[in-house]
Design an enzyme around this catalytic site. Structure first.
Site, PDB file in Angstrom:
ATOM      1  N   LYS A 113       0.902  -1.104   0.171  1.00  0.00           N
ATOM      2  CA  LYS A 113       0.273   0.045   0.066  1.00  0.00           C
ATOM      3  C   LYS A 113       0.752   1.213  -0.037  1.00  0.00           C
ATOM      4  O   LYS A 113       0.960   2.094  -0.125  1.00  0.00           O
ATOM      5  CB  LYS A 113      -1.131   0.056   1.158  1.00  0.00           C
ATOM      6  CG  LYS A 113      -2.118  -0.723   1.155  1.00  0.00           C
ATOM      7  CD  LYS A 113      -3.205  -0.299   2.126  1.00  0.00           C
ATOM      8  CE  LYS A 113      -4.625  -1.509   1.889  1.00  0.00           C
ATOM      9  NZ  LYS A 113      -5.716  -1.398   2.603  1.00  0.00           N
ATOM     10  N   LYS A 195      -4.977  -8.464  -7.612  1.00  0.00           N
ATOM     11  CA  LYS A 195      -6.055  -9.128  -6.798  1.00  0.00           C
ATOM     12  C   LYS A 195      -7.506  -7.789  -6.983  1.00  0.00           C
ATOM     13  O   LYS A 195      -6.711  -6.572  -6.848  1.00  0.00           O
ATOM     14  CB  LYS A 195      -6.432  -9.317  -5.325  1.00  0.00           C
ATOM     15  CG  LYS A 195      -6.096  -7.859  -4.256  1.00  0.00           C
ATOM     16  CD  LYS A 195      -6.078  -8.437  -3.055  1.00  0.00           C
ATOM     17  CE  LYS A 195      -6.768  -7.070  -1.982  1.00  0.00           C
ATOM     18  NZ  LYS A 195      -7.609  -7.051  -0.620  1.00  0.00           N
ATOM     19  N   LYS A 198     -10.037  -1.762  -4.037  1.00  0.00           N
ATOM     20  CA  LYS A 198     -11.313  -1.241  -3.889  1.00  0.00           C
ATOM     21  C   LYS A 198     -10.517   0.317  -4.756  1.00  0.00           C
ATOM     22  O   LYS A 198     -10.814   1.160  -5.168  1.00  0.00           O
ATOM     23  CB  LYS A 198     -12.183  -0.451  -2.531  1.00  0.00           C
ATOM     24  CG  LYS A 198     -12.667  -1.411  -1.962  1.00  0.00           C
ATOM     25  CD  LYS A 198     -13.236  -1.021  -0.735  1.00  0.00           C
ATOM     26  CE  LYS A 198     -13.206  -1.445   0.566  1.00  0.00           C
ATOM     27  NZ  LYS A 198     -12.218  -2.181   1.458  1.00  0.00           N
TER      28      LYS A 198
END
Ligand code: AQP
Length: 329
Positions: A113, A195, A198
């Protein structure tokens, strides 16, 4: 015999997608009668990255409505908001002080992230797994039904529980990750090696509240390969992902062989249009229920209040035991 207790949650950090549904909520719904269930809207996790306050407040309610629209029975299952029970943040602080930085440094989700923007990311994002451990351990959960991407965090939760129990007192139950083989990792439609998420951009996912037109468009554009025969071949990642979604949404008991036979000689175009139809049909009742629930804003407020009131005593008991074990107060 007492039922095993499940605890899990989703961040209100964006609208929910098919990956969240197939990897998490659908399994919660399928197994709700077999377990004692606590499902949380983990809003404190969402603020580890910047959020617009007004939008966040609305998304917290929308996410709880999605839980119910997908089939969780609010009479039988506890649904609540993480920040409504103060002990989550309080126990997380104790765990921040117990958890070695080296353990947190190993968390792949933080690395993925933040990338090369690690120094600009919040301290909260770094200690996110200690808060997740607090969420789960407060309720002495037996297991945590999640998708594959959360396995490492549940393993860290186990390590934190064991360290606390060893160094202070045996306060915490050590939970298991409950991860289903099928649906554990739904891949992005525009890049089947990542994957579905969002934060992956609009072409990577299907939102649970998407219209039929959008669903058809996204699936038609899904990345596949130049092959023609429709078979479950893990080497053909895009095709495999579409077939996996098709299998999960088919009636219980449908086998991979039956699906391959069904598409024999038909090609990728047929798979995409039948899959789009299946997704539209699956989401239709969820969207209807969501709209019904949304008509009365008090409905969800009452459920969330009742949920927090119901489980707060468990959180208070565990937290006070943990505090006492550490010599606090
Ligand atoms: N692609 C996926 N396949 C299967 N399961 C998935 N989950 C998420 N993506 C997939 C599962 O959904 C639950 C809730 O996840 P979350 O919202 O708490 O956090 P997340 O995993 O970070 O979700 P996203 O969509 O990937 O959000 P961003 O992009 O913000 O990181 C979890 O059980 C998760 O396993």
């Amino acid at each position: 015999m007492a039922k095993l207790r499940a605890f899990s949650g989703i961040q209100p950090s964006g609208d929910l997608h098919l990956g969240n549904y197939l990897g998490a909520i659908r399994n919660w719904v399928l197994e709700q009668s077999e377990r004692d269930n606590i499902y949380c809207v983990v809003d404190l996790h969402a603020i580890t990255v910047p959020q617009d306050p007004e939008a966040l407040h609305k998304r917290i309610r929308d996410l709880a409505k999605i839980y119910i629209a997908c089939g969780l029975d609010p009479e039988a299952v506890t649904i609540f908001v993480q920040s409504h029970v103060a002990e989550h943040a309080q126990l997380a602080w104790l765990f921040n002080c117990l958890t070695p930085i080296g353990w947190l440094n190993r968390m792949t989700q933080f690395k993925e992230k933040t990338g090369d923007r690690r120094d600009q990311s919040s301290a909260g994002l770094f200690v996110y797994p200690a808060l997740m451990a607090a969420d789960i351990l407060l309720y002495q959960a037996d297991g945590v039904p999640v998708g594959e991407d959360q396995k490492q965090h549940v393993e860290l939760t186990r390590d934190i529980a064991e360290k606390f129990n060893r160094e202070y007192a045996p306060v915490f139950k050590v939970p298991q990750p409950w991860i289903k083989e099928d649906g554990a990792r739904i891949m992005a439609l525009d890049d089947p090696h990542k994957k579905m998420s969002k934060s992956g951009g609009p072409n990577n996912l299907i939102y649970l509240l998407d219209t039929p037109d959008v669903i058809v468009k996204r699936i038609k554009r899904a990345v596949t390969d130049t092959g023609t025969n429709v078979v479950f071949d893990p080497e053909r990642a895009g095709l495999y992902n579409l077939l996996e979604i098709y299998l999960l949404l088919s009636p219980a008991g449908t086998t991979k062989e039956q699906i391959e036979q069904h598409f024999e000689g038909k090609g990728y175009g047929a798979l995409k249009s039948e899959l789009a139809e299946l997704v539209v049909e699956t989401l239709k009742p969820i969207q209807q229920k969501y709209n019904e629930i949304s008509a009365d804003p008090n409905y969800i407020e009452e459920i969330l209040k009742r949920g927090a009131d119901r489980i707060r005593p468990i959180a208070e008991k565990t937290y006070s035991e943990a505090k006492a074990a550490m010599g606090l107060g």
